[in-house]
Design a protein around this motif. Structure first.
Motif, PDB file in Angstrom:
ATOM      1  N   CYS A 158     -32.552  37.519   0.574  1.00 27.49           N
ATOM      2  CA  CYS A 158     -32.754  38.425   1.715  1.00 27.49           C
ATOM      3  C   CYS A 158     -33.061  39.840   1.228  1.00 27.49           C
TER       4      CYS A 158
ATOM      5  N   PRO B 123     -24.102  31.412  -1.228  1.00 24.62           N
ATOM      6  CA  PRO B 123     -24.093  32.684  -0.491  1.00 24.62           C
ATOM      7  C   PRO B 123     -24.615  33.887  -1.290  1.00 24.62           C
ATOM      8  N   ALA B 124     -24.215  34.016  -2.547  1.00 20.92           N
ATOM      9  CA  ALA B 124     -24.688  35.153  -3.347  1.00 20.92           C
ATOM     10  C   ALA B 124     -26.197  35.106  -3.536  1.00 20.92           C
ATOM     11  N   ASP B 125     -26.733  33.899  -3.701  1.00 25.29           N
ATOM     12  CA  ASP B 125     -28.172  33.754  -3.889  1.00 25.29           C
ATOM     13  C   ASP B 125     -28.937  33.983  -2.580  1.00 25.29           C
ATOM     14  N   VAL B 126     -28.352  33.570  -1.452  1.00 21.73           N
ATOM     15  CA  VAL B 126     -28.963  33.867  -0.149  1.00 21.73           C
ATOM     16  C   VAL B 126     -29.073  35.368   0.046  1.00 21.73           C
ATOM     17  N   SER B 127     -28.001  36.075  -0.297  1.00 23.13           N
ATOM     18  CA  SER B 127     -28.010  37.535  -0.181  1.00 23.13           C
ATOM     19  C   SER B 127     -29.103  38.144  -1.051  1.00 23.13           C
TER      20      SER B 127
ATOM     21  N   GLU C  90     -28.712  39.849  -7.300  1.00 23.89           N
ATOM     22  CA  GLU C  90     -29.386  40.623  -6.263  1.00 23.89           C
ATOM     23  C   GLU C  90     -30.284  41.698  -6.869  1.00 23.89           C
TER      24      GLU C  90
ATOM     25  N   SER D 124     -31.259  40.053   8.670  1.00 22.08           N
ATOM     26  CA  SER D 124     -32.099  38.888   8.384  1.00 22.08           C
ATOM     27  C   SER D 124     -32.818  38.362   9.621  1.00 22.08           C
TER      28      SER D 124
ATOM     29  N   SER E  27     -25.304  36.586   5.582  1.00 28.19           N
ATOM     30  CA  SER E  27     -25.544  37.270   4.317  1.00 28.19           C
ATOM     31  C   SER E  27     -25.995  38.708   4.530  1.00 28.19           C
ATOM     32  N   LYS E  28     -26.999  38.877   5.388  1.00 25.71           N
ATOM     33  CA  LYS E  28     -27.539  40.207   5.684  1.00 25.71           C
ATOM     34  C   LYS E  28     -27.751  40.324   7.190  1.00 25.71           C
TER      35      LYS E  28
ATOM     36  N   LEU F 249     -28.356  32.852   6.926  1.00 21.86           N
ATOM     37  CA  LEU F 249     -29.038  34.076   6.511  1.00 21.86           C
ATOM     38  C   LEU F 249     -28.388  35.303   7.146  1.00 21.86           C
TER      39      LEU F 249
END
Length: 395
Positions: free
Chosen positions: A192, A185-189, A152, A226, A222-223, A219
């Motif tokens: 975002c 999930p970590a990469d989506v976060s 992130e 979004s 994650s946030k 999305l």
């Protein structure tokens, strides 16, 4: 008619001869590009829809629109269990190579490539020597920027630096991510968070994603912001006028016409889904004796189209499922009716099982991209008419 002249192109992501019914999305993207060119803050873009509605085709058209403005572009296709760092590095490297020749300061470009290399090397930094990956970037790694190991933090730093490089040249960078629902999930976060920073800075870099209908939920999980971070475009079946245009325009370029009854029958069969329009159009052309194409030609060609769809579009996906997953999908099909979303509790009742015992099958099908979580407590097929196909197999 001559099959060599057949203009229709059913295929995964294959560009159709006529991109019908997508003018609204293309015009909206032109606005995004123009606003960014004028240093106005703008949101990244997300395309969502079922399989076969042309998301990948549209994604490629949007990329062409960016390239036509001399933007740097890169594209990746996400896969389950694949970390983002490595493929994103390659895509961004491609984008920067496209704009680098116009930059007046080669040392600044090389410094950025060094930052990109450091970011990329973190992908395999913790692995043994044999497993380590070299990104193919011809610049020495720059330590201390975008290489903390926290995706992130690193992605924000990397994309802000890339945007700054593009701003120097007076253009933008667009990164295109297909099958975005499969990003971890970590990469989506991280995506975002980076898009949030880019938007606040009015930076000339956007992410354009495409994914299944539950991508907005991925999305949002994650946030929470979004839903306000992206421009969402739901890509659906074609209306009647657009579906007819997708058939008529390519045929007219080959001096071939359709009778109205033939178009009526083709629309009923394809139900407006772009992939099906191409499949039925191709099969009809191949059996037609000449122009104009008639409703009898459509009826004769339909079994060939349906056989191809049964093997390549439906069957190949069904074969990937385990016996337990197939049982789950058949229960869905029996309950779906018009292929709409089905309550998970109803599936458990249909199978005479406790809902918790069906979780492995449901999760496996979601991971394989065969079903999606339409909303809390319900699921749907990612492939249009898949329930109809399964019911026909049971008959």
């Amino acid at each position: 008619m001559d099959p060599v002249r057949n203009p229709y192109a059913p295929g995964a992501g294959q560009r159709p001869p006529e991109l019908a019914g997508r003018a609204k999305q293309l015009e909206a993207f032109d606005v995004v590009l123009e606003r960014i060119a004028r240093a106005r803050p703008e949101r990244s873009v997300m395309l969502t829809g079922l399989r076969g509605v042309g998301k990948t085709v549209l994604l490629n058209h949007l990329r062409s629109a960016a390239i036509s403005r001399s933007w740097g572009t890169g594209k990746i296709e996400a896969r389950p269990d694949q970390e983002l760092r490595r493929p994103l590095s390659s895509a961004l490297h491609m984008a920067v190579r496209e704009i680098a020749p116009a930059h007046r300061d080669p040392e600044r470009v090389e410094h950025f490539l060094g930052v990109l290399k450091s970011f990329a090397l973190r992908a395999t930094a913790d692995k043994g020597m044999r497993e380590r990956w070299q990104p193919g970037i011809d610049a020495p790694a720059v330590k201390g920027r975008a290489d903390s190991g926290d995706i992130e933090i690193d992605l924000v730093e990397l994309l802000l630096d890339a945007a700054s490089l593009a701003r120097d040249v007076g253009v933008g960078i667009a990164l295109f991510i297909d099958e975005m629902q499969d990003v971890a999930p970590a990469d989506v976060s991280a995506i975002c968070g980076a898009c949030h920073e880019l938007s606040q800075d009015a930076a000339p870099l956007i992410v354009v994603g495409a994914g299944l209908p539950h991508l907005p939920a991925v999305l949002s999980a994650s946030k929470s912001y979004s839903e306000r971070l992206f421009r969402y475009h739901r890509i659906d079946r074609l209306d009647r006028e657009s579906a007819d245009l997708a058939l008529i325009a390519p045929a007219e370029r080959e001096e071939v016409k359709f009778e109205q009854d033939a178009l009526d029958a083709l629309y009923d069969m394809a139900d407006g889904y772009p992939y099906f329009v191409q499949a039925y159009g191709k099969a009809t052309w191949d059996v037609a004796a000449g122009s104009p194409i008639t409703v009898d030609d459509v009826r004769v060609g339909a079994p060939d189209a349906e056989e191809e769809l049964a093997v390549g579009f439906f069957g190949s996906r069904y074969e990937r499922a385990t016996p337990a997953e197939r049982e789950y999908m058949r229960a869905m099909a029996d309950l779906a009716g018009d292929d709409g979303p089905v309550a998970t509790a109803a599936i458990a009742t249909e199978l005479g099982r406790k809902p918790a015992s069906l979780s492995p099958a449901r999760d496996g099908l979601i991971k394989k991209g065969l079903i999606y979580s339409a909303e809390r407590g319900s699921i749907g097929f990612t492939v249009p008419h898949f329930g109809r196909y399964l019911r026909s197999q049971n008959d």
